[in-house]
Design an enzyme around this catalytic site. Structure first.
Site, PDB file in Angstrom:
ATOM      1  N   HIS A 238      17.551 -38.073   7.085  1.00  0.00           N
ATOM      2  CA  HIS A 238      16.473 -38.128   8.079  1.00  0.00           C
ATOM      3  C   HIS A 238      15.113 -37.820   7.451  1.00  0.00           C
ATOM      4  O   HIS A 238      14.155 -37.532   8.162  1.00  0.00           O
ATOM      5  CB  HIS A 238      16.767 -37.162   9.232  1.00  0.00           C
TER       6      HIS A 238
ATOM      7  N   CYS B  86       0.832  -1.200   0.000  1.00  0.00           N
ATOM      8  CA  CYS B  86       0.000   0.000   0.000  1.00  0.00           C
ATOM      9  C   CYS B  86       0.871   1.256   0.000  1.00  0.00           C
ATOM     10  O   CYS B  86       1.881   1.308   0.697  1.00  0.00           O
ATOM     11  CB  CYS B  86      -0.948   0.083   1.188  1.00  0.00           C
TER      12      CYS B  86
ATOM     13  N   GLU C 160      18.907 -18.820   2.465  1.00  0.00           N
ATOM     14  CA  GLU C 160      18.668 -17.547   1.788  1.00  0.00           C
ATOM     15  C   GLU C 160      18.614 -17.757   0.265  1.00  0.00           C
ATOM     16  O   GLU C 160      17.764 -17.189  -0.424  1.00  0.00           O
ATOM     17  CB  GLU C 160      19.757 -16.540   2.185  1.00  0.00           C
TER      18      GLU C 160
ATOM     19  N   LYS D 125      15.373 -16.897  -2.077  1.00  0.00           N
ATOM     20  CA  LYS D 125      15.515 -15.967  -3.203  1.00  0.00           C
ATOM     21  C   LYS D 125      15.002 -16.599  -4.485  1.00  0.00           C
ATOM     22  O   LYS D 125      14.248 -16.005  -5.233  1.00  0.00           O
ATOM     23  CB  LYS D 125      16.993 -15.598  -3.346  1.00  0.00           C
TER      24      LYS D 125
ATOM     25  N   GLU E  77      11.077 -17.064  -4.459  1.00  0.00           N
ATOM     26  CA  GLU E  77      10.215 -15.881  -4.495  1.00  0.00           C
ATOM     27  C   GLU E  77      10.206 -15.189  -5.849  1.00  0.00           C
ATOM     28  O   GLU E  77       9.197 -14.602  -6.223  1.00  0.00           O
ATOM     29  CB  GLU E  77      10.532 -14.894  -3.364  1.00  0.00           C
TER      30      GLU E  77
ATOM     31  N   LYS F 265       7.177  -5.325  -0.993  1.00  0.00           N
ATOM     32  CA  LYS F 265       8.502  -4.998  -0.457  1.00  0.00           C
ATOM     33  C   LYS F 265       8.437  -4.769   1.042  1.00  0.00           C
ATOM     34  O   LYS F 265       9.305  -5.197   1.791  1.00  0.00           O
ATOM     35  CB  LYS F 265       9.035  -3.742  -1.168  1.00  0.00           C
TER      36      LYS F 265
ATOM     37  N   ASN G 115      -3.401   3.473   4.744  1.00  0.00           N
ATOM     38  CA  ASN G 115      -2.479   2.335   4.855  1.00  0.00           C
ATOM     39  C   ASN G 115      -2.579   1.797   6.263  1.00  0.00           C
ATOM     40  O   ASN G 115      -2.632   2.585   7.211  1.00  0.00           O
ATOM     41  CB  ASN G 115      -1.022   2.766   4.640  1.00  0.00           C
ATOM     42  N   GLY G 116      -2.526   0.479   6.398  1.00  0.00           N
ATOM     43  CA  GLY G 116      -2.563  -0.115   7.725  1.00  0.00           C
ATOM     44  C   GLY G 116      -3.771  -1.013   7.888  1.00  0.00           C
ATOM     45  O   GLY G 116      -4.494  -1.289   6.917  1.00  0.00           O
TER      46      GLY G 116
ATOM     47  N   TRP H  23      -2.778  -3.054  -1.555  1.00  0.00           N
ATOM     48  CA  TRP H  23      -2.427  -4.475  -1.521  1.00  0.00           C
ATOM     49  C   TRP H  23      -3.477  -5.127  -0.637  1.00  0.00           C
ATOM     50  O   TRP H  23      -3.563  -4.838   0.551  1.00  0.00           O
ATOM     51  CB  TRP H  23      -1.029  -4.637  -0.940  1.00  0.00           C
TER      52      TRP H  23
ATOM     53  N   ARG I 227       6.390  -1.225  -3.515  1.00  0.00           N
ATOM     54  CA  ARG I 227       5.902  -1.728  -2.234  1.00  0.00           C
ATOM     55  C   ARG I 227       4.915  -2.879  -2.425  1.00  0.00           C
ATOM     56  O   ARG I 227       4.630  -3.608  -1.488  1.00  0.00           O
ATOM     57  CB  ARG I 227       5.215  -0.595  -1.456  1.00  0.00           C
TER      58      ARG I 227
HETATM   59  O1  M6R Z   1      11.821  -5.316   5.652  1.00  0.00           O
HETATM   60  P1  M6R Z   1      12.097  -6.604   6.345  1.00  0.00           P
HETATM   61  O2  M6R Z   1      13.527  -6.990   6.329  1.00  0.00           O
HETATM   62  O3  M6R Z   1      11.542  -6.633   7.755  1.00  0.00           O
HETATM   63  O4  M6R Z   1      11.296  -7.695   5.524  1.00  0.00           O
HETATM   64  C1  M6R Z   1      11.256  -9.033   5.920  1.00  0.00           C
HETATM   65  C2  M6R Z   1      10.817  -9.919   4.796  1.00  0.00           C
HETATM   66  O5  M6R Z   1       9.525  -9.578   4.376  1.00  0.00           O
HETATM   67  C3  M6R Z   1      11.773  -9.831   3.589  1.00  0.00           C
HETATM   68  O6  M6R Z   1      13.077 -10.092   3.964  1.00  0.00           O
HETATM   69  C4  M6R Z   1      11.347 -10.848   2.512  1.00  0.00           C
HETATM   70  O7  M6R Z   1      11.542 -12.145   2.974  1.00  0.00           O
HETATM   71  C5  M6R Z   1      12.128 -10.573   1.221  1.00  0.00           C
HETATM   72  N1  M6R Z   1      11.209 -10.347   0.142  1.00  0.00           N
HETATM   73  C6  M6R Z   1      13.008 -11.678   0.806  1.00  0.00           C
HETATM   74  O8  M6R Z   1      13.741 -11.366  -0.330  1.00  0.00           O
END
Ligand code: M6R
Length: 592
Positions: A492, A2, A469, A473, A476, A587, A98-99, A72, A27
């Site tokens: 396991h 948002c 990580e 990546k 997503e 984001k 927003n919120g 969003w 965002r």
């Molecule tokens: O802004 P933040 O670091 O708190 O966000 C946390 C997650 O939403 C963020 O790291 C998300 O997992 C990313 N899109 C990963 O690339």
């Protein structure tokens, strides 16, 4: 997640609001709308991209006041009725929000009893009508905002037009960010400074539980008791918030390639002449505490796993929690715990919820964030800025490396270990080399895996944290289902999933675990897996796909993460997906 923009007295409101919405689109959103006043309130809104909204909004708008929003979906599906701006029943109040309003059902019930009608499913439409209800009752718009503030529970940033006072915009904030940009004869508002940087250098950041009234020349802010608050203008570092792609085709690529300068900037900011420059009080607090807790989400949680291990090597016991899990069963291990929160955006709702619990327990906290002035930056006891420059791509890359780098320095600082500084400086040329020379090999792997539905990352210790990580990546942005498995855990359970040609990407950059990892490769190859190995010279075998020069093994998330990021990037480009804005993701995750 948002975005809000608004302007008063601006010479081209259409341009500011629509371009501003485009700037904020990183965002994440699924519908967008605008409203302005010219002999009545005019609203244009629809599901889909801002480009589509641009076609709907007339080119020749004449107005002094305009607001816009990207939504969003949370309460209610993305449809026109749920898209902002929302207008109240008697057309007095039009707003963007927003919120999330937690007590919206109670408020809706109260308003239904007063014969208000609702056309969508959003909590925001209820807020518009609540403000109107008090406004019509008391004939006092500021008073009605104050009244609403005492009733609304949850988070909100609101930009409001009142059809009776159109030379003013009204604003209200709690929990969600809202910034005012002060111009000459005009004023701007937005969720963050990025839409305004072309037009002003002077900003006012609202605190929680503040509301106000803006005209084209003036800004008046009040606290929840109705007392006027004197706000200071702040300057923003334009370079660090600019959305300029600088010739890159995508933000993700640009941001991966900013990793070396990010690490260098952190070293330059937090060390000097081989010594640390952190806040001494903070270092003492960390030294005194008997347990360090980390709380974060997503990529930031992954960096806490690496950082936690660094602190364990500095003789601190640690625990690492996913924010949304911890909030429902908060525990505080140790006698004197110290809490480190990590968040690129500084606005993640799950983490803000945790901070509330931490404060209720009278504990101190440190936030590591990339966003100065964000909610977490302003509300934690201590803050360390990552200084990575704005990260626009939804996939976090340089911010992850920045988080790990700062945690590495911080953990070393509490035991006066200066080797970490030398080690980090020593890997800078290596990251450069990976970025300059390894792309063709990474692209080869990308082409080989792009049509696969599932794949696995394997690693142990620091390479396992990196695998987590790397896996997040890839999934997503490329939508390939991927899992990270610690080498030792294969047998396991997860090995049952390995079949002919299942891709398995293996990190072997740590000599402590290299032999065991070679054993794991044998295990998966025996089940038909197609293995891709990323190793360091010291641990390499001839058949490995990518071999990187040796570096201090504990820095794999700083050095080899670039390979993981490029791989996710190239697979996604090969598949033709939108790498900077993956589906369903935002984001800044400002709702729980
Ligand atoms: O802004 P933040 O670091 O708190 O966000 C946390 C997650 O939403 C963020 O790291 C998300 O997992 C990313 N899109 C990963 O690339």
């Amino acid at each position: 997640m948002c975005g809000i923009v608004g302007c008063l007295g601006f010479k081209n409101p259409r341009e500011y609001v629509l371009n501003g919405l485009k700037t904020l689109d990183y965002r994440g959103y699924d519908s967008a709308g605008v409203a302005y006043y010219n002999d009545g309130i005019h609203i244009y809104k629809d599901v889909g991209a801002v480009e589509h909204l641009m076609e709907l909004v007339p080119n020749d708008i004449k107005t002094d006041i305009m607001i816009g929003h990207t939504r969003w979906a949370t309460h209610g599906v993305p449809n026109v009725a749920n898209t902002h701006p929302h207008i109240s029943n008697h057309k007095k109040i039009c707003l963007v929000h927003n919120g999330v309003i937690e007590n919206y059902e109670d408020i809706k019930k109260m308003l239904l009893e007063k014969h208000y009608e609702f056309y969508g499913d959003t909590d925001s439409e209820i807020v518009a009508n609540l403000i109107e209800y008090y406004y019509l009752r008391e004939n006092d718009i500021l008073g009605s905002l104050k009244e609403c503030m005492s009733i609304l529970k949850g988070s909100y940033a609101l930009a409001i037009i009142c059809s009776d006072y159109t030379d003013h915009m009204y604003i209200m904030k709690n929990g969600s960010p809202l910034i005012i940009g002060k111009g000459e004869g005009f004023n701007l508002v937005a969720s963050d400074a990025s839409p305004m940087i072309k037009y002003t250098e002077n900003y006012i950041e609202l605190n929680d539980q503040e509301y106000g009234r803006i005209s084209k020349d003036d800004v008046e802010i009040f606290d929840k008791y109705g007392q006027k608050v004197i706000k200071q203008y702040i300057k923003k570092d334009i370079e660090s918030i600019s959305h300029d792609l600088k010739g890159y085709p995508h933000y993700m690529l640009k941001e991966i390639e900013e990793v070396p300068q990010t690490v260098k900037r952190i070293l330059d900011t937090y060390t000097k002449d081989g010594k640390y420059c952190f806040d001494e009080k903070l270092i003492n607090r960390l030294k005194e505490s008997d347990h360090i807790m980390f709380i974060a989400c997503g990529t930031s949680y992954h960096s806490s796993l690496v950082g936690g291990r660094y602190f364990e090597h500095s003789n601190k016991s640690t625990s690492k929690y996913i924010a949304s899990e911890w909030a429902f069963d908060p525990v505080f291990p140790g006698n004197k715990p110290f809490i480190i929160l990590i968040s690129q955006s500084g606005e993640t709702a799950d983490l803000i919820h945790c901070l509330k619990i931490i404060k209720e327990n009278n504990l101190e906290s440190l936030i590591l964030t990339n966003t100065g002035g964000s909610t977490l930056d302003r509300n934690c006891t201590y803050s360390i800025l990552l200084n990575a420059g704005i990260e626009v791509s939804v996939a976090s890359t340089k911010a992850y490396v920045a988080q790990v780098t700062v945690l590495c320095l911080l953990a070393a600082a509490i035991v006066d270990d200066y080797q970490a500084i030398k080690d980090l400086y020593s890997v800078l040329p290596l990251i450069d080399e990976i970025q300059n020379s390894y792309k063709p090999k990474i692209m080869e792997i990308a082409r080989a895996i792009k049509n696969k539905e599932h794949l696995f990352y394997l690693g142990r210790s620091f390479d396992y944290f990196l695998s987590m990580e790397a896996s997040l990546k890839l999934k997503e942005v490329s939508y390939i289902h991927s899992e990270a498995i610690p080498g030792g855990e294969l047998k396991h359970g997860p090995i049952a999933l390995i079949e002919q040609d299942t891709p398995v990407i293996v990190f072997i950059t740590d000599h402590h675990t290299a032999l065991s990892m070679r054993g794991n490769i044998k295990e998966v190859e025996a089940r038909g897996a197609k293995v891709y190995v990323i190793s360091t010279e010291r641990n390499a075998k001839e058949s490995d796909n990518i071999v990187v020069k040796n570096y201090p093994f504990y820095l794999s998330s700083v050095v080899v993460s670039s390979i993981a990021f490029y791989l996710a990037y190239y697979v996604t480009i090969e598949k033709g997906y939108n790498v900077d804005k993956p589906r369903n993701l935002a984001k800044s995750v400002t709702v729980e």
